[in-house]
Design a protein around this motif. Structure first.
Motif, mmCIF file in Angstrom:
data_model
loop_
_atom_site.group_PDB
_atom_site.id
_atom_site.type_symbol
_atom_site.label_atom_id
_atom_site.label_comp_id
_atom_site.label_asym_id
_atom_site.label_seq_id
_atom_site.Cartn_x
_atom_site.Cartn_y
_atom_site.Cartn_z
ATOM 1 N N VAL A 23 1.014 -1.226 -0.119
ATOM 2 C CA VAL A 23 0.040 -0.126 -0.085
ATOM 3 C C VAL A 23 0.891 1.245 0.041
ATOM 4 O O VAL A 23 0.719 2.168 -0.867
ATOM 5 C CB VAL A 23 -1.019 0.166 1.102
ATOM 6 N N PRO A 54 -4.902 3.454 -2.214
ATOM 7 C CA PRO A 54 -5.078 2.259 -1.278
ATOM 8 C C PRO A 54 -6.406 1.461 -1.789
ATOM 9 O O PRO A 54 -6.201 0.341 -1.968
ATOM 10 C CB PRO A 54 -5.430 2.857 -0.035
ATOM 11 N N THR A 81 -5.374 -0.413 -4.953
ATOM 12 C CA THR A 81 -4.284 -1.523 -4.665
ATOM 13 C C THR A 81 -5.047 -2.675 -3.827
ATOM 14 O O THR A 81 -4.488 -3.714 -4.237
ATOM 15 C CB THR A 81 -3.296 -1.033 -3.376
ATOM 16 N N GLN A 82 -6.068 -2.286 -3.070
ATOM 17 C CA GLN A 82 -6.618 -3.636 -2.758
ATOM 18 C C GLN A 82 -7.572 -4.198 -3.812
ATOM 19 O O GLN A 82 -7.662 -5.481 -3.966
ATOM 20 C CB GLN A 82 -7.670 -3.108 -1.628
ATOM 21 N N TYR A 112 -4.574 9.052 -6.861
ATOM 22 C CA TYR A 112 -4.271 9.110 -5.118
ATOM 23 C C TYR A 112 -4.460 10.673 -5.358
ATOM 24 O O TYR A 112 -3.675 11.258 -6.131
ATOM 25 C CB TYR A 112 -2.932 8.869 -4.869
#
Length: 116
Positions: A24, A34, A37-38, A114
């Motif tokens: 992360v 994040p 990323t998940q 982000y």
């Protein structure tokens, strides 16, 4: 990377606890949120669940396979499931790429990139 690790550690929460503290922040450093990323983690995790002998469901699937094909073993089940696993991995990743490049948010307040 997630797909390979999933062959040895089948618990999703244990694997996420192992990888998240590294992955992360690393992805945030290159402006990947994040949430994305998940999402990528789940894409890598789910297709390999059907081919890992460490999964409790693998033994169940092997039992059902042996009911109809007596000579079947671990290799038979893995060779039958591998094309599905690869197809799911490629399909989910292509679906993600389309979603990402269209810029569709993952949910309310969850952008693809982000934001500081």
């Amino acid at each position: 990377m997630v797909t390979l690790i999933n062959l040895f550690i089948t618990s999703g929460s244990a694997q996420w606890a192992l990888m998240a503290p590294v992955v992360v922040p690393m992805m945030m450093y290159v402006d990947v949120s994040p949430e994305v990323t998940q999402m990528l983690y789940r894409i890598g995790d789910s297709p390999s669940n059907i081919i890992t002998p460490m999964s409790p469901y693998f033994a169940l699937a092997l039992t059902f396979l042996q009911k109809y094909y007596k000579k079947a073993g671990v290799g038979t089940l893995m060779s039958l499931a591998l094309p599905y696993s690869v197809a799911m991995l490629v399909g989910w990743f292509l679906f993600f790429m389309i979603w990402y490049f269209l810029g569709i948010p993952l949910g309310p307040g969850s952008p693809m990139g982000y934001q500081v």
